[in-house]
Design an enzyme around this catalytic site. Sequence first.
Site, mmCIF file in Angstrom:
data_model
loop_
_atom_site.group_PDB
_atom_site.id
_atom_site.type_symbol
_atom_site.label_atom_id
_atom_site.label_comp_id
_atom_site.label_asym_id
_atom_site.label_seq_id
_atom_site.Cartn_x
_atom_site.Cartn_y
_atom_site.Cartn_z
ATOM 1 N N LYS A 1 0.874 -1.132 -0.111
ATOM 2 C CA LYS A 1 -0.007 0.112 0.034
ATOM 3 C C LYS A 1 0.768 1.300 0.040
ATOM 4 O O LYS A 1 1.804 1.362 0.654
ATOM 5 C CB LYS A 1 -0.786 -0.004 1.323
ATOM 6 C CG LYS A 1 -1.929 0.867 1.515
ATOM 7 C CD LYS A 1 -2.979 0.828 2.499
ATOM 8 C CE LYS A 1 -4.102 1.873 2.494
ATOM 9 N NZ LYS A 1 -4.858 1.515 4.024
ATOM 10 N N SER B 1 -9.710 1.803 2.862
ATOM 11 C CA SER B 1 -8.897 2.744 1.835
ATOM 12 C C SER B 1 -7.922 1.741 0.998
ATOM 13 O O SER B 1 -7.421 2.360 -0.156
ATOM 14 C CB SER B 1 -8.080 3.529 2.733
ATOM 15 O OG SER B 1 -7.264 3.052 3.581
ATOM 16 N N SER C 1 -9.747 -0.554 6.715
ATOM 17 C CA SER C 1 -9.279 -0.459 5.352
ATOM 18 C C SER C 1 -8.594 -1.573 5.057
ATOM 19 O O SER C 1 -7.908 -1.735 3.805
ATOM 20 C CB SER C 1 -8.149 0.993 5.534
ATOM 21 O OG SER C 1 -9.048 1.977 5.087
HETATM 22 N N1 GLN Z 1 -13.138 3.745 5.880
HETATM 23 C C1 GLN Z 1 -12.575 4.172 7.191
HETATM 24 C C2 GLN Z 1 -12.397 5.782 6.921
HETATM 25 O O1 GLN Z 1 -12.545 6.359 6.066
HETATM 26 C C3 GLN Z 1 -11.318 3.356 7.512
HETATM 27 C C4 GLN Z 1 -10.129 4.104 6.848
HETATM 28 C C5 GLN Z 1 -9.043 3.288 7.114
HETATM 29 O O2 GLN Z 1 -9.178 2.059 7.979
HETATM 30 N N2 GLN Z 1 -7.604 3.649 6.906
HETATM 31 O O3 GLN Z 1 -11.763 6.427 7.894
#
Ligand code: GLN
Length: 499
Positions: free
Chosen positions: A80, A155, A179
């Site tokens: 990532k 994400s 994420s």
């Molecule tokens: N979707 C969640 C957010 O928007 C989690 C993001 C993440 O785990 N980096 O914050």
Amino acid sequence: MSEILTATAAELARRIATGEQSAEEVTRAHLDRIEAVDPKVNAFLAVDSERALATARQVDAKRSAGEELGPLAGVPIAVKDLLCYQGLPTTAGSRMLEGWVPPYNATVVDRLIAADMVILGKTNLDEFAMGSSTETSAYGPSRNPWDLDRIPGGSGGGSSAAVASFEAPLAIGTDTGGSIRQPASVTGTVGVKPTYGGSSRYGIIAMASSLDQPGPCARTTEDAALLHAVIAGHDPMDATSIQAPVPPVVEAARSGDVAGMKIGIVREFAGDGYAPGVEQRFQESLTLLENAGAELVEVSCPHFVHALATYYLIMPAEVSSNLARYDAMRYGLRVGDDGERSTEEVMRLTRGRGFGSEVKRRIIIGTHALSSGYYDAYYGSAQKVRTLIRQDFDQAFTSVDVLVSPSTPTTAFRIGERIDDPMSMYRADLCTIPANLAGNAAGSFPAGLAPEDGLPVGLQVMAPPMADDRIYRVGAALERAQASAWGAPFTSQIPFLEA
Ligand code: GLN
């Protein structure tokens, strides 16, 4: 070639170690695959072909010389683009860091290198890991190989899409609110968020430091466990790193024995707002686990219903302070520095241009939640509810070994469908957030396809801190039960996207 691509990481590592197949051949197959399908999938922000091939050749040379190889030697992996890796840009999916090349490696990256793994490149993500779809990436969304008009989750949607489209057998994700798990769920892959402090955050661009945690993405439970074992363990460079042995995740993934295990079903995560196919596959997974010898118990975690609201105060508060470092002076973008403008003006222009609207929204919310006069009402209350959520977990784990829920309330939604509706976007993480707030381990495993749309559904398994092995035990049991119930493992249903 497709046979190399569909093989598990465990199988590739075995072939490479025995000399049945060269690491170079395996790496080339994956680089060719990326070239062929990534124009459609957009999983990668940077591909590092030359270095990947050079590493693969080194592994092959080491093997022929009879030198000891690291675990997963020669196995390709995608990382990532939130983790620092020297020699390649790290963008965090943002214009703010465009062109920035980190001067050091994240600990997780160093551990991949030490394990003789082959890093293929960096994967797409929502900007600074904020989002559930990769649509907030400044570099365009990644696409779900099950249906290219749909999101691969976020994400870490680039990592999940890379694994699900057979561009890489393994990937690294990070999980602040879901994420790793939500992308795994909607792409029919496996993703695990280790216990907070179980894997190092050093060299990972911080989103919300008390929640962030890197972890493995894979197509099978065993592969995820093998990668987990490579990256986890104490790191003196991360002040929150736990000084304890890595839980026996590989053994658990190989055993898959859940006889006598008590599995708690979280009562609060069901009903309205859950897609019928999600419910159906969730129930079916429970039956499979019960038939494998597990005991099912319904458990109430009353404060979990407040997790989303709590997260959307604590996370932005931490975001607002972590992202203050992008001041136009130290990293990446600098706008309007013409020698005439003041430092403040350059900073204002840079932050205005460099950050996207979701990031700005969170900085504003976080700054407000931390401001004097509001701090106690917002941030202070959220921290209290966070404690209550942790106590719900502690209470539940006095009577059960793990907790389960659907990983996410729906299957993959369409690109564009939720982008103008932050609340519906945030709901994707309804079930995953409690584990981040409490800091315990949690993973998502394929539970089958929803009958209404033929898209993957995920089962979430949550375990107490440093009992990450239990997650793998349940994942492996489910995987085996599915293979015998369906006549073939779930992975055989992942579509092999044509170029
Ligand atoms: N979707 C969640 C957010 O928007 C989690 C993001 C993440 O785990 N980096 O914050």
